[in-house]
Design a protein around this motif. Structure first.
Motif, short mmCIF file in Angstrom:
data_model
loop_
_atom_site.label_atom_id
_atom_site.label_comp_id
_atom_site.label_asym_id
_atom_site.label_seq_id
_atom_site.Cartn_x
_atom_site.Cartn_y
_atom_site.Cartn_z
N MET A 2 -5.19 -7.85 -2.39
CA MET A 2 -6.45 -7.69 -3.12
C MET A 2 -6.18 -6.42 -4.07
N GLU A 3 -6.60 -6.20 -5.80
CA GLU A 3 -5.92 -5.70 -6.70
C GLU A 3 -7.35 -4.66 -6.83
N LEU A 4 -7.34 -3.07 -7.01
CA LEU A 4 -7.83 -2.73 -6.93
C LEU A 4 -7.97 -2.05 -7.95
N HIS A 5 -8.48 -2.19 -8.77
CA HIS A 5 -8.49 -1.61 -11.13
C HIS A 5 -10.43 -0.34 -10.93
N SER A 6 -9.22 1.17 -10.52
CA SER A 6 -10.52 2.31 -11.01
C SER A 6 -10.39 2.80 -12.38
N ALA A 7 -11.00 2.89 -13.00
CA ALA A 7 -10.65 3.92 -14.41
C ALA A 7 -11.88 4.58 -14.02
N ALA A 8 -11.42 5.47 -15.09
CA ALA A 8 -12.00 7.01 -15.52
C ALA A 8 -12.28 7.15 -17.05
N ARG A 10 -2.82 -1.80 -4.94
CA ARG A 10 -2.33 -3.54 -4.34
C ARG A 10 -2.82 -2.87 -2.37
N LEU A 11 -3.61 -4.13 -1.90
CA LEU A 11 -3.91 -3.74 -0.81
C LEU A 11 -3.67 -5.12 -0.22
N HIS A 12 -2.89 -4.92 0.25
CA HIS A 12 -2.25 -5.89 1.77
C HIS A 12 -3.53 -5.88 2.56
N VAL A 13 -4.50 -7.81 1.82
CA VAL A 13 -5.30 -7.66 3.51
C VAL A 13 -4.39 -8.25 4.83
N ARG A 14 -4.46 -8.69 5.83
CA ARG A 14 -3.60 -9.15 6.75
C ARG A 14 -4.19 -10.18 7.05
N THR A 15 -4.60 -10.87 8.45
CA THR A 15 -4.89 -12.24 8.14
C THR A 15 -6.46 -11.53 9.31
N LEU A 16 -7.61 -12.00 8.97
CA LEU A 16 -8.46 -11.89 9.83
C LEU A 16 -9.25 -12.63 10.52
N SER A 17 -9.47 -12.11 11.56
CA SER A 17 -10.28 -13.19 12.62
C SER A 17 -11.56 -13.34 12.42
N GLU A 18 -12.28 -14.45 13.13
CA GLU A 18 -13.96 -14.96 12.80
C GLU A 18 -14.31 -13.52 13.47
N PRO A 19 -13.79 -13.09 14.89
CA PRO A 19 -14.57 -12.18 15.11
C PRO A 19 -14.47 -10.92 15.03
N PHE A 20 -13.07 -10.88 14.74
CA PHE A 20 -12.99 -9.23 13.76
C PHE A 20 -14.43 -9.36 12.52
N ILE A 21 -14.12 -10.37 11.68
CA ILE A 21 -15.31 -10.14 10.28
C ILE A 21 -16.53 -9.51 10.87
N GLU A 22 -17.04 -10.72 11.86
CA GLU A 22 -18.45 -10.01 12.34
C GLU A 22 -18.57 -8.81 13.04
N HIS A 23 -17.26 -8.57 13.81
CA HIS A 23 -17.27 -7.02 14.86
C HIS A 23 -17.15 -5.91 13.45
N TYR A 24 -16.80 -6.23 12.21
CA TYR A 24 -16.95 -5.18 11.26
C TYR A 24 -17.86 -5.47 10.67
N LEU A 25 -18.35 -6.08 10.14
CA LEU A 25 -19.74 -6.40 8.94
C LEU A 25 -21.16 -5.78 10.27
#
Length: 181
Positions: free
Chosen positions: A89-95, A112-127
């Motif tokens: 993921m590329e995060l562009h921040s400006a001021a 640049r944020l390297h997103v690990r492989t996210l499991s469905e149980p992790f996504i649901e828990h995170y949300l």
């Protein structure tokens, strides 16, 4: 961030149509778009306070060539996370700083944020932990909370990840005489 850095300020929301501005800048590079939005926000507030030095900022996320806005629902946040899984993921921040109708400083940075492989149980828990707070964030995460668990690596400045290129901004505020040099 400004509070933590000891910078005095007054928060004033900018009344601009971000989508209309983005449409007018179709095809612009993500950093240029974030910078243009930051300038437009600062200029809108500066028009109401012409003697003030006004800061505007913006952040946007691009992943695999696709731009993402803040998620509008928990379901959309989940869809974003599923898309980001295993990608960078590329995060562009400006001021930008505007005074007297003119932009006196602008800066955009990228992380640049390297997103690990996210499991469905992790996504649901995170949300379950983070919704609705992450609905106010581009990228559907707060790095200072459980959102840090989304990533395997991060390249770039910590403050850029938090949403503003703070160190260059502090330098600009010193140059403008707003902070002790």
């Amino acid at each position: 961030m400004l509070d933590a850095a000891g910078v005095a300020y007054q928060a004033v929301p900018a009344a601009i149509d971000e989508r209309a501005l983005e449409a007018g800048l179709a095809g612009a590079a993500p950093g240029a778009l974030a910078e243009a939005l930051a300038v437009a926000k600062a200029a809108a507030v500066a028009a109401l306070h012409p003697d003030a030095l006004v800061l505007g900022s913006d952040s946007l996320v691009v992943c695999a060539g696709r731009r993402f806005d803040k998620p509008r629902s928990r379901e959309e946040a989940g869809a974003h996370l599923r898309f980001f899984s295993g990608k960078v993921m590329e995060l562009h921040s400006a001021a930008a700083l505007v005074r007297g109708g003119g932009c006196v400083w602008r800066h955009a940075s990228i992380a640049r944020l390297h997103v690990r492989t996210l499991s469905e149980p992790f996504i649901e828990h995170y949300l379950a932990l983070e919704w609705p707070e992450i609905g106010h964030t581009v990228g559907a995460f707060r790095i200072e909370g459980p959102g840090v668990q989304l990533f395997s690596a991060i390249e770039g400045d910590h403050f850029t990840v938090l949403g503003m290129p703070l160190l260059p901004l502090l330098g600009a505020l010193r140059t403008e005489g707003m902070l002790i040099a």
